[in-house]
Write a protein that holds these residues in place. Structure first.
Motif, PDB file in Angstrom:
ATOM      1  N   VAL A 191     -15.584   9.691  50.841  1.00  0.00           N
ATOM      2  CA  VAL A 191     -16.524  10.177  49.834  1.00  0.00           C
ATOM      3  C   VAL A 191     -16.168  11.628  49.523  1.00  0.00           C
ATOM      4  CG1 VAL A 191     -18.934  10.717  49.338  1.00  0.00           C
ATOM      5  CG2 VAL A 191     -18.375   8.650  50.634  1.00  0.00           C
ATOM      6  N   THR A 192     -16.084  11.949  48.240  1.00  0.00           N
ATOM      7  CA  THR A 192     -15.786  13.303  47.797  1.00  0.00           C
ATOM      8  C   THR A 192     -17.071  13.940  47.287  1.00  0.00           C
ATOM      9  OG1 THR A 192     -13.549  12.679  47.156  1.00  0.00           O
ATOM     10  CG2 THR A 192     -14.425  14.705  46.193  1.00  0.00           C
ATOM     11  N   ILE A 193     -17.363  15.156  47.774  1.00  0.00           N
ATOM     12  CA  ILE A 193     -18.527  15.906  47.310  1.00  0.00           C
ATOM     13  C   ILE A 193     -18.021  17.175  46.634  1.00  0.00           C
ATOM     14  CG2 ILE A 193     -20.686  17.022  47.949  1.00  0.00           C
ATOM     15  CD1 ILE A 193     -20.688  15.306  50.492  1.00  0.00           C
ATOM     16  N   LYS A 194     -18.240  17.273  45.329  1.00  0.00           N
ATOM     17  CA  LYS A 194     -17.847  18.465  44.566  1.00  0.00           C
ATOM     18  C   LYS A 194     -19.099  19.311  44.381  1.00  0.00           C
ATOM     19  CE  LYS A 194     -14.184  16.136  42.057  1.00  0.00           C
ATOM     20  NZ  LYS A 194     -13.664  15.779  40.725  1.00  0.00           N
ATOM     21  N   VAL A 195     -18.999  20.606  44.710  1.00  0.00           N
ATOM     22  CA  VAL A 195     -20.184  21.460  44.707  1.00  0.00           C
ATOM     23  C   VAL A 195     -19.937  22.731  43.907  1.00  0.00           C
ATOM     24  CG1 VAL A 195     -21.778  22.771  46.151  1.00  0.00           C
ATOM     25  CG2 VAL A 195     -20.846  20.609  46.986  1.00  0.00           C
ATOM     26  N   LEU A 196     -20.861  23.023  43.015  1.00  0.00           N
ATOM     27  CA  LEU A 196     -20.933  24.318  42.370  1.00  0.00           C
ATOM     28  C   LEU A 196     -22.309  24.860  42.734  1.00  0.00           C
ATOM     29  CD1 LEU A 196     -19.876  26.534  40.536  1.00  0.00           C
ATOM     30  CD2 LEU A 196     -20.830  25.293  38.598  1.00  0.00           C
ATOM     31  N   GLY A 197     -22.361  25.826  43.636  1.00  0.00           N
ATOM     32  CA  GLY A 197     -23.621  26.319  44.171  1.00  0.00           C
ATOM     33  C   GLY A 197     -23.663  26.049  45.664  1.00  0.00           C
ATOM     34  N   SER A 198     -24.805  25.576  46.147  1.00  0.00           N
ATOM     35  CA  SER A 198     -24.915  25.288  47.576  1.00  0.00           C
ATOM     36  C   SER A 198     -25.581  23.929  47.782  1.00  0.00           C
ATOM     37  CB  SER A 198     -25.714  26.377  48.295  1.00  0.00           C
ATOM     38  OG  SER A 198     -27.032  26.404  47.814  1.00  0.00           O
ATOM     39  N   VAL A 199     -25.273  23.338  48.923  1.00  0.00           N
ATOM     40  CA  VAL A 199     -25.844  22.036  49.261  1.00  0.00           C
ATOM     41  C   VAL A 199     -25.995  21.952  50.773  1.00  0.00           C
ATOM     42  CG1 VAL A 199     -23.594  20.882  49.340  1.00  0.00           C
ATOM     43  CG2 VAL A 199     -25.637  19.535  48.942  1.00  0.00           C
ATOM     44  N   GLU A 200     -27.084  21.344  51.227  1.00  0.00           N
ATOM     45  CA  GLU A 200     -27.281  21.074  52.651  1.00  0.00           C
ATOM     46  C   GLU A 200     -26.964  19.605  52.881  1.00  0.00           C
ATOM     47  OE1 GLU A 200     -30.780  21.022  56.060  1.00  0.00           O
ATOM     48  OE2 GLU A 200     -31.122  22.108  54.193  1.00  0.00           O
ATOM     49  N   VAL A 201     -26.077  19.330  53.826  1.00  0.00           N
ATOM     50  CA  VAL A 201     -25.647  17.968  54.112  1.00  0.00           C
ATOM     51  C   VAL A 201     -26.044  17.619  55.535  1.00  0.00           C
ATOM     52  CG1 VAL A 201     -23.663  16.427  54.313  1.00  0.00           C
ATOM     53  CG2 VAL A 201     -23.694  18.179  52.536  1.00  0.00           C
ATOM     54  N   LYS A 202     -26.695  16.450  55.699  1.00  0.00           N
ATOM     55  CA  LYS A 202     -27.085  15.971  57.023  1.00  0.00           C
ATOM     56  C   LYS A 202     -26.400  14.637  57.282  1.00  0.00           C
ATOM     57  CE  LYS A 202     -31.635  18.098  56.902  1.00  0.00           C
ATOM     58  NZ  LYS A 202     -33.085  17.870  56.987  1.00  0.00           N
ATOM     59  N   VAL A 203     -25.846  14.482  58.497  1.00  0.00           N
ATOM     60  CA  VAL A 203     -25.201  13.231  58.899  1.00  0.00           C
ATOM     61  C   VAL A 203     -25.640  12.872  60.306  1.00  0.00           C
ATOM     62  CG1 VAL A 203     -23.162  13.568  57.438  1.00  0.00           C
ATOM     63  CG2 VAL A 203     -23.157  14.430  59.765  1.00  0.00           C
ATOM     64  N   LYS A 204     -25.469  11.597  60.665  1.00  0.00           N
ATOM     65  CA  LYS A 204     -25.771  11.141  62.020  1.00  0.00           C
ATOM     66  C   LYS A 204     -24.781  11.757  63.000  1.00  0.00           C
ATOM     67  CE  LYS A 204     -27.396   6.540  60.793  1.00  0.00           C
ATOM     68  NZ  LYS A 204     -27.166   5.096  60.977  1.00  0.00           N
ATOM     69  N   ARG A 205     -25.212  11.921  64.226  1.00  0.00           N
ATOM     70  CA  ARG A 205     -24.309  12.443  65.257  1.00  0.00           C
ATOM     71  C   ARG A 205     -23.095  11.541  65.438  1.00  0.00           C
ATOM     72  NH1 ARG A 205     -26.496  16.531  68.510  1.00  0.00           N
ATOM     73  NH2 ARG A 205     -28.738  16.740  68.322  1.00  0.00           N
ATOM     74  N   THR A 206     -23.272  10.243  65.249  1.00  0.00           N
ATOM     75  CA  THR A 206     -22.176   9.301  65.479  1.00  0.00           C
ATOM     76  C   THR A 206     -21.054   9.428  64.452  1.00  0.00           C
ATOM     77  OG1 THR A 206     -23.379   7.608  64.235  1.00  0.00           O
ATOM     78  CG2 THR A 206     -23.623   7.605  66.624  1.00  0.00           C
ATOM     79  N   ILE A 207     -21.353   9.958  63.273  1.00  0.00           N
ATOM     80  CA  ILE A 207     -20.286  10.129  62.275  1.00  0.00           C
ATOM     81  C   ILE A 207     -19.942  11.597  62.051  1.00  0.00           C
ATOM     82  CG2 ILE A 207     -20.831   7.989  61.078  1.00  0.00           C
ATOM     83  CD1 ILE A 207     -22.009   9.721  58.824  1.00  0.00           C
ATOM     84  N   LYS A 208     -20.586  12.489  62.803  1.00  0.00           N
ATOM     85  CA  LYS A 208     -20.335  13.915  62.611  1.00  0.00           C
ATOM     86  C   LYS A 208     -18.867  14.255  62.842  1.00  0.00           C
ATOM     87  CE  LYS A 208     -22.236  18.412  63.732  1.00  0.00           C
ATOM     88  NZ  LYS A 208     -23.250  19.141  64.486  1.00  0.00           N
TER      89      LYS A 208
END
Length: 77
Positions: free
Chosen positions: A43-60
């Motif tokens: 998955v590609t995340i393109k950001v202009l500005g800021s973003v908070e991303v949360k993921v499970k510990r198992t895929i961190k």
């Protein structure tokens, strides 16, 4: 996702597209992948500005982020 002087979030159960583009202008954006359904191996995340991303510990360990902007930061917690 566009956030102008406001907040925007994707949380709960949602299907993750292959590419996400975020435009944040004086607001906040949260992408919570904790309960998300992934249909693509990358998955590609393109950001202009800021973003908070949360993921499970198992895929961190598999989550790799690249910050490529004129002015920005990346934090891993």
């Amino acid at each position: 996702m566009v956030s102008i002087l406001s907040s925007n979030e994707r949380t709960g159960v949602w299907t993750v597209p292959r590419e996400i583009t975020v435009y944040d202008f004086l607001g906040s954006v949260e992408l919570d992948f904790t309960d998300a359904v992934f249909q693509h191996p990358d998955v590609t995340i393109k950001v202009l500005g800021s973003v908070e991303v949360k993921v499970k510990r198992t895929i961190k360990e598999k989550f790799v982020a690249f910050a490529n902007s004129l002015k920005g930061t990346f934090q891993s917690r």
